[in-house]
Scaffold this motif. Sequence first.
Motif: not given
Length: 245
Positions: A90-91, A209-210, A224-230, A239-245
Amino acid sequence: MRLLSFILLAVLAVPACGEEIRVLSGGAARAFVEPLAATFPGPAVKLEFQPMGKLVQSLAGGYRADMVIVTSEVLPQLERDGRVAAGSGRPVARVGIGVAVNENAPLPDISTPEAFKRALLAARSVVYIDPKTGTSGKHVAEVFERLGIVAEMRGKSTLGQGGYVTEPVGRGEIELGIHQISEILPVKGVRLAGPLPPELQKYTVYVAAPVLESQKKPAVDAFIAHLSAPQARARLAASGYSPPE
């Protein structure tokens, strides 16, 4: 949202008993993974960060992990090797490459490929991660080839082996550092001159990924859901990132 709440409740319902999930991650993901792991309302998260090349070798050598955070380029190899299930990744974040200078140095013009080339040729020394182990280092080497300056850069380039490779820039030992932006912002004594010009930029997408052998899939899925939550988006931006597109 209901699914995320259900997963988190299921994880929290499991007695702690010293249980933890082991996460093996690419080093450039540290800046957002560490703080989000600290706020995860489930089992403790034990983090290990390695450059991509070493990470793949560690898994092949029997390193035991419950999940991995790797680049989208590395994920297919782990699927072929049977480390993770095909399609399970999951990105979670995207990051570009930037240029670091000492905090007391003037900012070079790197706005176009030609300007960046001039800045590189004018610099007395440059550091970037070893292309054999780091994602951004491989791209930097390719950029040097595209700009036609491989020979000029060879004698003044230092290859970092992992961690914050731009630290020598902060200590005044090296003039320019080229690395993923997330690996520049936390470094003491440096400042970000800017991202690579759009024509030379490369964005790296990190995927969680598991690991197939893990017996802790519900907790891994929740993390993983926590990492990609809103609510993770603010941490990504800081931190210099953006959400995956």
